[in-house]
Design a protein around this motif. Sequence first.
Motif, PDB file in Angstrom:
ATOM      1  N   ILE A 166      14.552  15.299  39.786  1.00  0.00           N
ATOM      2  CA  ILE A 166      14.570  14.860  41.185  1.00  0.00           C
ATOM      3  C   ILE A 166      13.994  13.450  41.308  1.00  0.00           C
ATOM      4  N   GLU A 167      12.907  13.207  40.596  1.00  0.00           N
ATOM      5  CA  GLU A 167      12.277  11.880  40.654  1.00  0.00           C
ATOM      6  C   GLU A 167      13.154  10.828  39.983  1.00  0.00           C
ATOM      7  N   ARG A 168      13.757  11.161  38.866  1.00  0.00           N
ATOM      8  CA  ARG A 168      14.535  10.183  38.111  1.00  0.00           C
ATOM      9  C   ARG A 168      15.791   9.753  38.870  1.00  0.00           C
ATOM     10  N   PHE A 169      16.486  10.715  39.478  1.00  0.00           N
ATOM     11  CA  PHE A 169      17.758  10.415  40.141  1.00  0.00           C
ATOM     12  C   PHE A 169      17.633  10.316  41.666  1.00  0.00           C
ATOM     13  N   LYS A 170      16.402  10.341  42.186  1.00  0.00           N
ATOM     14  CA  LYS A 170      16.168  10.206  43.625  1.00  0.00           C
ATOM     15  C   LYS A 170      16.994  11.250  44.408  1.00  0.00           C
ATOM     16  N   LEU A 171      16.938  12.479  43.948  1.00  0.00           N
ATOM     17  CA  LEU A 171      17.788  13.520  44.540  1.00  0.00           C
ATOM     18  C   LEU A 171      17.319  13.928  45.930  1.00  0.00           C
ATOM     19  N   LYS A 172      16.056  13.770  46.210  1.00  0.00           N
ATOM     20  CA  LYS A 172      15.565  14.152  47.534  1.00  0.00           C
ATOM     21  C   LYS A 172      16.214  13.309  48.620  1.00  0.00           C
ATOM     22  N   GLU A 173      16.317  12.015  48.378  1.00  0.00           N
ATOM     23  CA  GLU A 173      16.989  11.141  49.331  1.00  0.00           C
ATOM     24  C   GLU A 173      18.501  11.366  49.289  1.00  0.00           C
ATOM     25  N   LEU A 174      19.035  11.609  48.105  1.00  0.00           N
ATOM     26  CA  LEU A 174      20.475  11.803  47.966  1.00  0.00           C
ATOM     27  C   LEU A 174      20.940  13.063  48.688  1.00  0.00           C
ATOM     28  N   TYR A 175      20.185  14.146  48.547  1.00  0.00           N
ATOM     29  CA  TYR A 175      20.551  15.407  49.188  1.00  0.00           C
ATOM     30  C   TYR A 175      20.087  15.473  50.642  1.00  0.00           C
ATOM     31  N   LYS A 176      19.347  14.457  51.069  1.00  0.00           N
ATOM     32  CA  LYS A 176      18.822  14.399  52.435  1.00  0.00           C
ATOM     33  C   LYS A 176      17.988  15.635  52.756  1.00  0.00           C
ATOM     34  N   ALA A 177      17.138  15.999  51.796  1.00  0.00           N
ATOM     35  CA  ALA A 177      16.262  17.165  51.970  1.00  0.00           C
ATOM     36  C   ALA A 177      14.891  16.697  52.442  1.00  0.00           C
ATOM     37  N   LYS A 178      14.267  17.528  53.255  1.00  0.00           N
ATOM     38  CA  LYS A 178      12.977  17.165  53.812  1.00  0.00           C
ATOM     39  C   LYS A 178      11.840  17.544  52.871  1.00  0.00           C
ATOM     40  N   PHE A 179      11.995  18.691  52.195  1.00  0.00           N
ATOM     41  CA  PHE A 179      10.933  19.195  51.331  1.00  0.00           C
ATOM     42  C   PHE A 179      11.397  19.241  49.879  1.00  0.00           C
ATOM     43  N   GLN A 180      10.396  19.266  48.988  1.00  0.00           N
ATOM     44  CA  GLN A 180      10.704  19.281  47.555  1.00  0.00           C
ATOM     45  C   GLN A 180      11.388  20.580  47.143  1.00  0.00           C
ATOM     46  N   PHE A 181      10.943  21.711  47.691  1.00  0.00           N
ATOM     47  CA  PHE A 181      11.540  22.987  47.303  1.00  0.00           C
ATOM     48  C   PHE A 181      12.999  23.074  47.760  1.00  0.00           C
ATOM     49  N   GLU A 182      13.323  22.406  48.856  1.00  0.00           N
ATOM     50  CA  GLU A 182      14.721  22.388  49.283  1.00  0.00           C
ATOM     51  C   GLU A 182      15.577  21.610  48.280  1.00  0.00           C
ATOM     52  N   THR A 183      15.039  20.502  47.793  1.00  0.00           N
ATOM     53  CA  THR A 183      15.771  19.708  46.802  1.00  0.00           C
ATOM     54  C   THR A 183      15.980  20.505  45.521  1.00  0.00           C
ATOM     55  N   ARG A 184      14.925  21.247  45.098  1.00  0.00           N
ATOM     56  CA  ARG A 184      15.077  22.081  43.904  1.00  0.00           C
ATOM     57  C   ARG A 184      16.167  23.129  44.110  1.00  0.00           C
ATOM     58  N   GLY A 185      16.199  23.737  45.291  1.00  0.00           N
ATOM     59  CA  GLY A 185      17.203  24.751  45.564  1.00  0.00           C
ATOM     60  C   GLY A 185      18.618  24.197  45.505  1.00  0.00           C
ATOM     61  N   ILE A 186      18.816  23.011  46.081  1.00  0.00           N
ATOM     62  CA  ILE A 186      20.150  22.391  46.041  1.00  0.00           C
ATOM     63  C   ILE A 186      20.541  22.065  44.610  1.00  0.00           C
ATOM     64  N   LEU A 187      19.579  21.544  43.831  1.00  0.00           N
ATOM     65  CA  LEU A 187      19.868  21.213  42.430  1.00  0.00           C
ATOM     66  C   LEU A 187      20.236  22.450  41.636  1.00  0.00           C
ATOM     67  N   MET A 188      19.511  23.548  41.840  1.00  0.00           N
ATOM     68  CA  MET A 188      19.816  24.772  41.092  1.00  0.00           C
ATOM     69  C   MET A 188      21.152  25.366  41.519  1.00  0.00           C
ATOM     70  N   ASN A 189      21.510  25.214  42.803  1.00  0.00           N
ATOM     71  CA  ASN A 189      22.815  25.709  43.259  1.00  0.00           C
ATOM     72  C   ASN A 189      23.964  24.919  42.636  1.00  0.00           C
ATOM     73  N   ARG A 190      23.683  23.684  42.267  1.00  0.00           N
ATOM     74  CA  ARG A 190      24.717  22.848  41.645  1.00  0.00           C
ATOM     75  C   ARG A 190      24.647  22.887  40.116  1.00  0.00           C
ATOM     76  N   THR A 191      23.753  23.706  39.579  1.00  0.00           N
ATOM     77  CA  THR A 191      23.581  23.803  38.131  1.00  0.00           C
ATOM     78  C   THR A 191      23.820  25.230  37.677  1.00  0.00           C
ATOM     79  N   ARG A 192      24.560  25.377  36.598  1.00  0.00           N
ATOM     80  CA  ARG A 192      24.808  26.699  36.005  1.00  0.00           C
ATOM     81  C   ARG A 192      24.422  26.643  34.532  1.00  0.00           C
ATOM     82  N   ILE A 193      23.525  27.562  34.134  1.00  0.00           N
ATOM     83  CA  ILE A 193      23.024  27.611  32.761  1.00  0.00           C
ATOM     84  C   ILE A 193      23.268  29.013  32.216  1.00  0.00           C
TER      85      ILE A 193
END
Length: 374
Positions: free
Chosen positions: A114-141
């Motif tokens: 999130i810090e490296r790619f500035k995902l919080k601003e990119l996803y327009k999320a207010k909180f860090q946990f919201e950004t993590r949730g969006i990232l995990m929804n877009r990631t499949r492992i």
Amino acid sequence: MQQDHQMLASPQASPLNEFGLDVIVGQLWKHKLKLCFGALLIGAAAFGLSFLLAPQYTARTAFIPPQSSGGTLNAALSALGPLAGLAGSSGPSSVSGETFVSLLKSETIADRLIERFKLKELYKAKFQFETRGILMNRTRITFGKRDGIINLEVDDADPKRAADIANQYVTELKIFSASMNLTDAQRRRAFFEQQMKQTHDRLIAAEQALQTSGFDPGAIRAEPKTAAEEYGRTKAQLTTLEVQLQVMRTRLTDTAPEVRQLASTAAVLREQLQAMELRTNTSQNANYLNKYREYKYQEALYEQLSKQYEAARLDESHDNTAIQIIDIAQVPEWKSKPKRAIIGVVATLVAFLLLSVVTITRHIRTSLTESAAT
């Protein structure tokens, strides 16, 4: 009266019983043009609206996670020589692939991405946990238990960013895994280094005590030199195992296979020591014999701890956290979402089903109303 009696004798048919399968099929056939045209119209509208959705690109990478070398336990057992067979044939269990999947899903790695790619601003999320949730929804492992390969996929509106995030996942896993392994190896190396210093001091003290006791040929006859050396060697092996168990229990439970393996071997060595002590001669030469055995014990213990110390140093310097990358994430050339054709077909089928239900429901309601009016 007879007519009324016949009406009472025959059960009155419910209006709902008049709507059988043939009636339903007939109504659908009667309105087939409306149903088909309406479904196609809605499907076409859904297909057109799908162009308003932002395209998503999927980057994929595949790699084999680090393999656990099991060096600590193997070094402990190899120091026993032939007694290593007493521990059983089962080797140490390697770190499972699910462990590395959990590391990839950890908040630590997510926050670094999130810090490296500035995902919080990119996803327009207010909180860090919201950004993590969006990232995990877009990631499949996923982890293949048969082939041991971890497959990772990342969705993003920017194809290059999708590939960069997927590759950065692997890079962060390398850093995280290496730091964890290095910390453990450093702790073991420092522990055995301290034990060696203490044993070295006791070895010098035992040697000085043996020299002051003098040599007595009767003592050698009472307990041969080989027996004393065997006692010292066995006791040193037991002490080495107990030290190794102490190290293992700092990171494993008593029910772990590695701990149980060494504990069972230590129990066998204790029984052997007890048998040797029962054969000890308690004559006037016991003072010399005890000092000689203590010296041989400290000497053998120092040798065993030296092997453990060297093994810990090798683990510290050895790179056993190498990740074998099979497929590096490439910039996707074609979008993976949305599937416009599938959206149009599904919307058409769902619309046809809903329109059919509405048509049948309207016919039943009309029939019931007319029946009630008559």
